[in-house]
Design a protein around this motif. Structure first.
Motif, PDB file in Angstrom:
ATOM      1  N   THR A 181      -7.406  51.757  -2.119  1.00 49.55           N
ATOM      2  CA  THR A 181      -7.690  50.320  -2.094  1.00 49.55           C
ATOM      3  C   THR A 181      -7.848  49.772  -3.505  1.00 49.55           C
ATOM      4  O   THR A 181      -7.341  48.689  -3.828  1.00 49.55           O
ATOM      5  CB  THR A 181      -8.969  50.046  -1.270  1.00 49.55           C
ATOM      6  N   ALA A 182      -8.531  50.513  -4.379  1.00 51.60           N
ATOM      7  CA  ALA A 182      -8.725  50.083  -5.766  1.00 51.60           C
ATOM      8  C   ALA A 182      -7.392  50.007  -6.506  1.00 51.60           C
ATOM      9  O   ALA A 182      -7.143  49.054  -7.254  1.00 51.60           O
ATOM     10  CB  ALA A 182      -9.675  51.037  -6.485  1.00 51.60           C
ATOM     11  N   ILE A 183      -6.525  50.987  -6.296  1.00 45.70           N
ATOM     12  CA  ILE A 183      -5.206  50.972  -6.946  1.00 45.70           C
ATOM     13  C   ILE A 183      -4.384  49.782  -6.455  1.00 45.70           C
ATOM     14  O   ILE A 183      -3.789  49.053  -7.254  1.00 45.70           O
ATOM     15  CB  ILE A 183      -4.450  52.294  -6.699  1.00 45.70           C
ATOM     16  N   ALA A 184      -4.353  49.574  -5.141  1.00 47.16           N
ATOM     17  CA  ALA A 184      -3.587  48.454  -4.581  1.00 47.16           C
ATOM     18  C   ALA A 184      -4.134  47.117  -5.083  1.00 47.16           C
ATOM     19  O   ALA A 184      -3.367  46.221  -5.462  1.00 47.16           O
ATOM     20  CB  ALA A 184      -3.617  48.513  -3.056  1.00 47.16           C
ATOM     21  N   GLY A 185      -5.457  46.968  -5.101  1.00 50.62           N
ATOM     22  CA  GLY A 185      -6.062  45.732  -5.593  1.00 50.62           C
ATOM     23  C   GLY A 185      -5.787  45.510  -7.066  1.00 50.62           C
ATOM     24  O   GLY A 185      -5.511  44.385  -7.501  1.00 50.62           O
ATOM     25  N   ALA A 186      -5.822  46.579  -7.858  1.00 50.68           N
ATOM     26  CA  ALA A 186      -5.539  46.468  -9.288  1.00 50.68           C
ATOM     27  C   ALA A 186      -4.076  46.084  -9.524  1.00 50.68           C
ATOM     28  O   ALA A 186      -3.778  45.283 -10.418  1.00 50.68           O
ATOM     29  CB  ALA A 186      -5.875  47.779  -9.997  1.00 50.68           C
ATOM     30  N   CYS A 187      -3.174  46.642  -8.723  1.00 53.39           N
ATOM     31  CA  CYS A 187      -1.755  46.252  -8.832  1.00 53.39           C
ATOM     32  C   CYS A 187      -1.571  44.776  -8.502  1.00 53.39           C
ATOM     33  O   CYS A 187      -0.830  44.066  -9.191  1.00 53.39           O
ATOM     34  CB  CYS A 187      -0.887  47.111  -7.912  1.00 53.39           C
ATOM     35  N   ALA A 209      -8.145  54.129 -11.300  1.00 52.11           N
ATOM     36  CA  ALA A 209      -7.353  53.175 -10.518  1.00 52.11           C
ATOM     37  C   ALA A 209      -6.655  52.170 -11.434  1.00 52.11           C
ATOM     38  O   ALA A 209      -5.478  51.848 -11.237  1.00 52.11           O
ATOM     39  CB  ALA A 209      -8.241  52.446  -9.509  1.00 52.11           C
ATOM     40  N   GLY A 210      -7.368  51.673 -12.442  1.00 55.17           N
ATOM     41  CA  GLY A 210      -6.770  50.727 -13.382  1.00 55.17           C
ATOM     42  C   GLY A 210      -5.647  51.356 -14.182  1.00 55.17           C
ATOM     43  O   GLY A 210      -4.609  50.735 -14.430  1.00 55.17           O
ATOM     44  N   TRP A 211      -5.823  52.619 -14.581  1.00 55.62           N
ATOM     45  CA  TRP A 211      -4.792  53.314 -15.342  1.00 55.62           C
ATOM     46  C   TRP A 211      -3.544  53.551 -14.492  1.00 55.62           C
ATOM     47  O   TRP A 211      -2.424  53.292 -14.941  1.00 55.62           O
ATOM     48  CB  TRP A 211      -5.340  54.645 -15.862  1.00 55.62           C
ATOM     49  N   VAL A 257      -9.964  46.333 -14.876  1.00 55.45           N
ATOM     50  CA  VAL A 257      -8.905  46.034 -13.895  1.00 55.45           C
ATOM     51  C   VAL A 257      -9.119  46.855 -12.625  1.00 55.45           C
ATOM     52  O   VAL A 257      -8.973  46.346 -11.515  1.00 55.45           O
ATOM     53  CB  VAL A 257      -7.505  46.293 -14.503  1.00 55.45           C
ATOM     54  N   GLY A 258      -9.499  48.112 -12.774  1.00 54.81           N
ATOM     55  CA  GLY A 258      -9.726  48.962 -11.604  1.00 54.81           C
ATOM     56  C   GLY A 258     -10.903  48.512 -10.760  1.00 54.81           C
ATOM     57  O   GLY A 258     -10.826  48.478  -9.537  1.00 54.81           O
ATOM     58  N   ILE A 259     -12.007  48.148 -11.406  1.00 55.62           N
ATOM     59  CA  ILE A 259     -13.191  47.706 -10.664  1.00 55.62           C
ATOM     60  C   ILE A 259     -12.940  46.364  -9.990  1.00 55.62           C
ATOM     61  O   ILE A 259     -13.235  46.176  -8.807  1.00 55.62           O
ATOM     62  CB  ILE A 259     -14.424  47.663 -11.581  1.00 55.62           C
ATOM     63  N   VAL A 260     -12.358  45.417 -10.726  1.00 56.01           N
ATOM     64  CA  VAL A 260     -12.036  44.111 -10.130  1.00 56.01           C
ATOM     65  C   VAL A 260     -10.997  44.293  -9.023  1.00 56.01           C
ATOM     66  O   VAL A 260     -11.074  43.663  -7.967  1.00 56.01           O
ATOM     67  CB  VAL A 260     -11.551  43.113 -11.203  1.00 56.01           C
ATOM     68  N   GLY A 261     -10.039  45.183  -9.257  1.00 49.79           N
ATOM     69  CA  GLY A 261      -9.028  45.472  -8.234  1.00 49.79           C
ATOM     70  C   GLY A 261      -9.639  46.053  -6.974  1.00 49.79           C
ATOM     71  O   GLY A 261      -9.208  45.741  -5.858  1.00 49.79           O
ATOM     72  N   ALA A 262     -10.657  46.900  -7.120  1.00 45.39           N
ATOM     73  CA  ALA A 262     -11.333  47.470  -5.953  1.00 45.39           C
ATOM     74  C   ALA A 262     -12.011  46.368  -5.139  1.00 45.39           C
ATOM     75  O   ALA A 262     -11.926  46.352  -3.904  1.00 45.39           O
ATOM     76  CB  ALA A 262     -12.352  48.508  -6.391  1.00 45.39           C
ATOM     77  N   PHE A 263     -12.677  45.455  -5.826  1.00 47.03           N
ATOM     78  CA  PHE A 263     -13.291  44.323  -5.122  1.00 47.03           C
ATOM     79  C   PHE A 263     -12.229  43.459  -4.442  1.00 47.03           C
ATOM     80  O   PHE A 263     -12.382  43.063  -3.289  1.00 47.03           O
ATOM     81  CB  PHE A 263     -14.114  43.461  -6.080  1.00 47.03           C
ATOM     82  N   LEU A 264     -11.145  43.168  -5.145  1.00 47.80           N
ATOM     83  CA  LEU A 264     -10.066  42.352  -4.598  1.00 47.80           C
ATOM     84  C   LEU A 264      -9.441  43.025  -3.379  1.00 47.80           C
ATOM     85  O   LEU A 264      -9.253  42.390  -2.335  1.00 47.80           O
ATOM     86  CB  LEU A 264      -9.010  42.098  -5.673  1.00 47.80           C
ATOM     87  N   GLY A 265      -9.132  44.305  -3.504  1.00 46.59           N
ATOM     88  CA  GLY A 265      -8.547  45.041  -2.380  1.00 46.59           C
ATOM     89  C   GLY A 265      -9.481  45.098  -1.189  1.00 46.59           C
ATOM     90  O   GLY A 265      -9.062  44.899  -0.043  1.00 46.59           O
ATOM     91  N   GLY A 266     -10.762  45.366  -1.449  1.00 47.12           N
ATOM     92  CA  GLY A 266     -11.739  45.410  -0.362  1.00 47.12           C
ATOM     93  C   GLY A 266     -11.911  44.065   0.313  1.00 47.12           C
ATOM     94  O   GLY A 266     -12.016  43.979   1.541  1.00 47.12           O
TER      95      GLY A 266
END
Length: 91
Positions: A69-75, A17-19, A39-48
């Motif tokens: 959700t992880a990709i969107a949150g990471a973006c 997701a971060g990549w 970035v992917g893990i934090v993005g997953a939490f943020l998106g969720g």
């Protein structure tokens, strides 16, 4: 993310997701694999978190929904970092 994935699943989903997010946000040349995972893990939490605040039930939504959700949150995370730092950041 679902708890059934385990730590290896979190790392794999987070890394991918971060990549993908770094490709979308054009920060891939500045990031390494470890930063992509973070970035992917934090993005997953943020998106969720954002989806749950909007009333979307994310429990048991499935692996594909979790990944999107992880990709969107990471973006969103990369966009925020770029906005705050004026593109001079390494993220």
């Amino acid at each position: 993310m679902p708890g059934t994935l385990g730590i290896i699943g979190w790392i794999i989903i987070g890394g991918l997701a971060g990549w993908i997010a770094s490709k979308i946000m054009k920060t891939d040349a500045q990031q390494g694999i470890l930063l992509n995972i973070v970035v992917g893990i934090v993005g997953a939490f943020l998106g969720g978190l954002l989806l749950s605040l909007l009333g979307v039930d994310t429990d048991g939504a499935g692996l594909i929904f979790t990944f999107i959700t992880a990709i969107a949150g990471a973006c969103l995370l990369l966009f925020g970092v770029k906005a705050l730092t004026g593109n001079r950041s390494r993220v």
